[in-house]
Design a protein around this motif. Structure first.
Motif, mmCIF file in Angstrom:
data_model
loop_
_atom_site.group_PDB
_atom_site.id
_atom_site.type_symbol
_atom_site.label_atom_id
_atom_site.label_comp_id
_atom_site.label_asym_id
_atom_site.label_seq_id
_atom_site.Cartn_x
_atom_site.Cartn_y
_atom_site.Cartn_z
ATOM 1 N N PHE A 434 0.930 -0.931 -0.109
ATOM 2 C CA PHE A 434 -0.092 -0.136 0.021
ATOM 3 C C PHE A 434 0.931 1.268 -0.024
ATOM 4 O O PHE A 434 1.892 1.443 0.676
ATOM 5 C CB PHE A 434 -0.850 0.026 1.339
ATOM 6 C CG PHE A 434 -1.987 1.269 1.279
ATOM 7 C CD1 PHE A 434 -3.018 1.060 0.884
ATOM 8 C CD2 PHE A 434 -1.419 2.590 1.858
ATOM 9 C CE1 PHE A 434 -3.904 2.194 0.897
ATOM 10 C CE2 PHE A 434 -2.271 3.395 1.956
ATOM 11 C CZ PHE A 434 -3.669 3.254 1.524
ATOM 12 N N THR A 435 0.518 2.055 -0.916
ATOM 13 C CA THR A 435 1.351 3.322 -1.115
ATOM 14 C C THR A 435 0.796 4.622 -1.018
ATOM 15 O O THR A 435 -0.300 4.799 -1.370
ATOM 16 C CB THR A 435 2.220 3.336 -2.433
ATOM 17 O OG1 THR A 435 2.927 2.225 -2.542
ATOM 18 C CG2 THR A 435 3.256 4.425 -2.648
ATOM 19 N N LEU A 436 1.247 5.559 0.066
ATOM 20 C CA LEU A 436 0.697 6.904 -0.198
ATOM 21 C C LEU A 436 1.879 7.908 -0.804
ATOM 22 O O LEU A 436 2.877 7.861 -0.597
ATOM 23 C CB LEU A 436 0.459 7.218 1.480
ATOM 24 C CG LEU A 436 0.066 8.721 1.895
ATOM 25 C CD1 LEU A 436 -1.123 9.132 1.043
ATOM 26 C CD2 LEU A 436 0.056 8.967 3.313
ATOM 27 N N ALA A 437 1.318 8.629 -1.620
ATOM 28 C CA ALA A 437 2.094 9.613 -2.356
ATOM 29 C C ALA A 437 1.432 10.897 -2.443
ATOM 30 O O ALA A 437 0.370 11.115 -1.957
ATOM 31 C CB ALA A 437 2.151 9.177 -3.905
ATOM 32 N N ALA A 438 2.397 11.926 -2.557
ATOM 33 C CA ALA A 438 2.059 13.603 -2.357
ATOM 34 C C ALA A 438 2.867 14.013 -3.495
ATOM 35 O O ALA A 438 3.921 13.830 -3.795
ATOM 36 C CB ALA A 438 2.227 13.897 -0.918
ATOM 37 N N THR A 463 5.461 3.540 1.495
ATOM 38 C CA THR A 463 4.862 2.197 1.099
ATOM 39 C C THR A 463 5.001 1.599 2.368
ATOM 40 O O THR A 463 5.953 1.331 3.222
ATOM 41 C CB THR A 463 5.617 1.564 0.089
ATOM 42 O OG1 THR A 463 5.806 2.290 -1.179
ATOM 43 C CG2 THR A 463 5.272 0.239 -0.154
ATOM 44 N N VAL A 464 4.006 0.479 2.752
ATOM 45 C CA VAL A 464 3.735 -0.203 3.569
ATOM 46 C C VAL A 464 4.585 -1.795 3.439
ATOM 47 O O VAL A 464 4.026 -2.206 2.392
ATOM 48 C CB VAL A 464 2.524 -0.593 4.245
ATOM 49 C CG1 VAL A 464 2.214 -1.480 5.307
ATOM 50 C CG2 VAL A 464 1.878 1.038 4.658
ATOM 51 N N ILE A 465 5.391 -2.287 4.234
ATOM 52 C CA ILE A 465 5.955 -3.566 4.012
ATOM 53 C C ILE A 465 5.596 -4.322 5.220
ATOM 54 O O ILE A 465 5.925 -3.841 6.487
ATOM 55 C CB ILE A 465 7.268 -3.634 3.711
ATOM 56 C CG1 ILE A 465 7.648 -2.735 2.432
ATOM 57 C CG2 ILE A 465 7.828 -4.772 3.604
ATOM 58 C CD1 ILE A 465 9.037 -2.575 2.329
ATOM 59 N N ASN A 466 4.798 -5.286 5.223
ATOM 60 C CA ASN A 466 4.661 -6.086 6.364
ATOM 61 C C ASN A 466 5.576 -7.477 6.478
ATOM 62 O O ASN A 466 5.385 -8.477 5.531
ATOM 63 C CB ASN A 466 3.135 -6.645 6.221
ATOM 64 C CG ASN A 466 2.055 -5.654 6.340
ATOM 65 O OD1 ASN A 466 2.394 -4.678 7.174
ATOM 66 N ND2 ASN A 466 0.980 -5.673 5.535
#
Length: 676
Positions: A434-438, A463-466
Motif C-alpha cells: 500500500f502506497t501513499l504519495a504526495a 510504502t507499507v511492508i509487512n
C-alpha cells in the motif's frame, strides 16, 4: 562529496521559550523554503553532534540567556564560536542577542531581576543593555509593546527592498552600546525610533551586524521574527489587542527587514514569501477499482458512523471517508466553514499567516470504487499514467505482482510517513505494498529531528511492508533500506532508453546522491544529496509493519539539484508517476527474493556498484582518531565493514564493524566500532 549547507538550526534547549522558538521556526521556514531545512536542536545536539558542516545559520531565540550560559559555557560556546569564525552565521533574537554580546547588562539596580556579566561568544564586542523599555516580566506579556525601528538602509546594499522604518514586537530586549564607533567589524542595521529607558549611546542600536573571523552574526533587541498572526489575545493585558493590530498593519515592512537580515548573512531568501498551503483531499484508488470496496470492508471495525458520515478516528489524525459524488455534501460544506472552536477544528482554510496544528485538521479520504480519479481532481498526478506504468514494468519483472495496487494520493499532505506511521489503527489494516504519495509535504520528516525539504517537483511516497516476525533474525529489517536504495537507483537507470548513465549514487545507509551538474568538468567529481529513505517500524499480528518513506528531488532544482538537471537535452523529463511505479516494481521483486534467499551476493554487488564509499578512509573519533578503510557492509546486520589502518595507511589485519552513533547530521562522524 560536497555538503552544501542546507540546515538552519534553531536552538530549543535550556533557556529558550516555547513561544520564541515557535515564532522563529515559523518565520524562518516561511522565508527560506524550499532552499533550507529549518530544524530545532537541543544543547545535546550542539555539544555532541557534527552539525557544523551542513549548517547555513545557527539561531538563538528569545528566552533567558543565563540558561544558555548554564549548559553551553565552555565547550558549547567554543564549538559555536569556532563554527562562526570559520565562516558560519549566527542570528540571535532578544536573549540570543544578549548571549552573543561581550557583556550583558539587564535590569541593573533591580535586585530581583538584575543580570550582569561577561559572555563567552562576544560576537558583538560591546554591551547589550536592557531592558531597553521598562515593564518586562518573565513569562508574561505585560511588558510587551510594539516599537518603531529605524533602518540603516546603507547597510543593506544589494539585499533587496528594505523599509525606512518598521514596527516590531518587543519584550525585554536590549540596546547595543560601546565598540561601535570606529569599529569596522560592527554595523548598526537598525535603531530604536522610540525614546528608550536606558543609556543607548549615540545610536540606540536595536540590531547590529558583526563580522566574526570568516563568519558573521546579527544580534537583535526586538523580535522581528514575531508575526502578528501568531500572537494570541491576552485579555488581562491592557492594550494587547491594539499591539497586535499595530504589528499586523506593518507586517510587510517587518518581513522585508527580516529578509534583508537573512540575505546579509548570506542566505538565499524566498522573495515571494512562501504561504502555508492548504491540505488537500486524499484520493484512494486501486489498479482494479472494485478492490477499493474490499479494502474498505477490511476497515469496517475502525470506521465510526456519525450523522450519516464515516470516520476513522486514529491515534494522531481523524479521517473522513467520502465518495467522489458526495465530496460537497452538506457535511463537507459544513467542515469547510466550521470555526476553529469546533470539536475537531475542521477548518480547511490553511492559507493564512498563522502557525497551524495539523493534527486538529480532519483529513478527507475520497474513495474511488468505480474509476480512477479524474485529472481535474488530481491535476498534478495522473493516475492513468501511474497504473499503466505499473503494468508495463510488471511485464518485465514477473516477481512484481501486488505492490502499488492500492494507492492513496494527496496534492498537499503533512507527511506521508507520519500519516501512516503515527496512525497505527489504520496502518495495522493496510496490505503490503500500500502506497501513499504526495506532491507537496508541509511537515516532511528526515533522520532524527531533520526535516527534508519537499516542495512541488519532489517524488514523495511511503510504502507499507509487512515483514513476518519469524524472519526478523534471518532476514534483518535493516537490509530493507538497502533494498530500497538499490530499487531507487535501478528505477532511475532503467526509466527508459538512454537513462542508464544518469549519475546517481548511494551514500550509506539511506541517502541518494547525484553528480553536481553545477561543477565544472575539469574539477574532481562532486556529489550532492537529492533524496533519502526513512524507515519506521511497528509490530502487529505477527508482522513488523515498516513504513518506508522515499523522497527524491525529481523536477525541482531546490534545495540542491534534481534528476531532471542531470539529463542531457535530448532526454525527456522524468515523470513522477512512472518513476514511482518503477521503484515499487523493483522494490517488490528485490524484497521477495530477500525473503526467500536473504541479502544475496547479487544484491550486495548491486549495492557496492552504486555506492560512494569504495575504499573510503574514515576516522574513528571515539577511538582517538584511529583510521579505517571501508571495504563493504557486514552480512549479518548491515553495518559498515572496515579494515583498520596503521600510521602508514597500511592494513593492520584488524577488521571492524562500524555503526553510527545515530547523530542527525552525518553518519560518517561518530562511527562506533566493534571487532569482527
Amino acid at each position: 562529496m560536497t555538503s552544501r549547507k542546507l540546515n538552519v538550526l534553531v536552538y530549543t534547549g535550556t533557556g529558550s521559550t516555547i513561544e520564541s522558538v515557535k515564532h522563529a521556526i515559523y518565520s524562518l521556514r516561511r522565508l527560506l523554503s524550499p532552499n533550507y531545512a529549518v530544524i530545532p536542536i537541543t544543547e545535546t545536539v550542539l555539544l555532541k553532534e557534527p552539525w557544523g558542516p551542513s549548517c547555513a545559520l545557527l539561531v538563538f531565540p528569545g528566552g533567558a540567556d543565563l540558561g544558555y550560559c548554564r549548559v553551553l559555557n565552555g565547550e558549547g560556546n567554543s564549538i559555536i564560536s569556532e563554527y562562526v569564525r570559520r565562516g558560519g552565521s549566527y542570528l540571535g533574537f532578544c536573549a540570543g542577542g544578549y548571549y552573543g554580546s561581550k557583556k550583558c547588562e539587564f535590569e541593573v539596580g533591580n535586585k530581583a531581576m538584575e543580570v550582569v556579566g561577561l559572555r563567552e561568544l562576544a560576537f558583538f564586542p560591546g554591551v547589550c543593555r536592557g531592558g531597553a523599555f521598562k515593564g518586562f516580566q518573565y513569562h508574561s506579556e505585560k511588558g510587551a509593546r510594539a516599537v518603531r525601528v529605524n533602518v540603516a538602509k546603507d547597510a543593506f546594499r544589494g539585499a533587496g527592498m528594505v523599509p525606512d522604518v518598521f514596527t516590531s514586537y518587543y519584550n525585554g530586549g536590549g540596546v547595543f552600546v560601546n565598540s561601535i564607533d570606529g569599529n569596522s567589524d560592527v554595523e548598526v542595521l537598525a535603531s530604536y525610533a522610540n525614546e528608550i529607558d536606558v543609556d543607548g549611546g549615540r545610536d540606540n542600536a536595536a540590531v547590529v551586524y558583526c563580522k566574526v573571523g570568516q563568519g558573521s552574526a546579527i544580534l537583535t533587541g526586538p523580535h522581528p521574527e514575531f508575526a502578528a498572526a501568531n500572537l494570541s489575545p491576552h485579555h488581562g493585558v491592557e492594550g494587547y489587542d491594539e499591539l497586535i493590530d499595530t504589528l499586523r498593519a506593518d507586517d510587510d515592512a517587518r518581513t522585508s527587514f527580516l529578509k534583508a537580515c537573512l540575505s546579509k548573512l548570506g542566505l538565499e531568501v524566498n522573495q515571494e514569501t512562501s504561504g502555508v498551503p492548504s491540505l488537500s483531499r486524499l484520493h484512494l484508488s486501486s489498479i482494479s477499482s472494485r478492490d477499493v470496496d474490499d479494502l474498505l470492508h477490511s476497515w469496517e471495525e475502525i470506521i465510526s458512523r456519525e450523522d450519516g458520515e464515516e470516520y476513522i478516528r486514529a491515534e494522531s489524525d481523524v479521517f473522513h471517508l467520502q465518495k467522489p459524488e458526495t465530496m460537497w455534501s452538506f457535511t463537507g460544506l459544513r467542515e469547510a466553514i466550521t470555526s476553529d472552536d469546533s470539536k475537531d477544528q475542521k477548518s480547511l482554510d490553511l492559507s493564512g499567516e498563522g502557525i497551524i496544528d495539523y493534527t486538529t485538521i480532519v483529513k478527507r479520504i475520497v474513495t474511488h470504487e468505480t474509476a480512477w480519479p479524474e485529472a481535474k481532481a488530481t491535476p498534478y498526478f495522473n493516475h492513468n499514467a501511474f497504473y499503466s506504468s505499473l503494468q508495463d514494468y510488471r511485464r518485465s519483472e514477473p516477481e512484481a505482482e501486488e505492490w502499488g495496487d492500492f494507492l492513496m494520493y494527496g496534492e498537499v499532505v503533512t507527511s506521508t510517513n507520519t500519516l501512516l506511521d503515527k496512525n497505527f489503527k489504520l496502518l495495522s489494516r493496510l496490505p503490503c505494498g500500500f502506497t501513499l504519495a504526495a506532491t507537496t509535504q508541509v511537515a516532511g520528516r528526515g533522520r532524527g529531528s531533520n526535516v527534508w525539504v519537499s516542495p512541488a517537483g519532489s517524488l514523495i511516497m511511503s510504502t507499507v511492508i509487512n515483514h513476518p516476525a519469524h524472519l526478523a533474525s534471518s532476514r534483518p529489517i535493516v537490509f530493507i533500506q538497502y533494498l530500497a536504495a538499490i530499487a531507487i537507483v535501478e528505477a532511475i537507470k532503467s526509466y527508459d532508453k538512454g537513462y542508464k548513465e544518469v549519475p546517481v549514487k548511494l551514500k550509506w545507509p539511506n541517502d541518494i546522491y547525484a553528480l553536481d551538474p553545477r561543477q565544472s568538468s575539469s574539477s574532481s567529481p562532486s556529489y550532492v544529496k537529492i533524496g533519502g529513505i526513512l524507515s519506521n517500524c511497528s509490530y502487529s499480528s505477527g508482522s513488523y509493519q515498516i513504513v518506508l518513506g522515499i523522497g527524491i528531488n525529481t523536477t525541482n532544482g531546490r534545495p540542491t539539484t534534481s534528476l531532471d538537471a542531470l539529463l542531457p537535452s535530448h532526454l525527456a523529463s522524468f515523470r513522477i508517476e512512472k518513476l514511482i511505479a518503477g521503484i515499487l516494481t523493483h522494490l517488490e521483486a528485490l524484497y521477495k527474493t530477500f525473503v526467500r534467499r536473504g541479502f544475496t551476493r547479487d544484491m550486495e554487488g548491486a549495492y557496492y556498484n552504486y555506492w560512494l564509499h569504495g575504499r573510503q578512509i574514515v576516522n574513528l573519533e571515539a577511538q582517538g582518531g584511529v583510521k579505517a578503510r571501508i571495504v563493504g557492509i557486514t552480512r549479518d546486520w548491515g553495518m559498515l565493514r572496515a579494515e583498520e589502518l596503521g600510521s602508514d595507511n597500511k592494513p593492520t589485519g584488524k577488521i571492524w564493524a562500524l555503526q553510527s552513533d545515530e547523530n542527525s547530521f552525518d553518519f560518517f562522524r561518530g562511527l562506533v566500532k566493534r571487532k569482527i
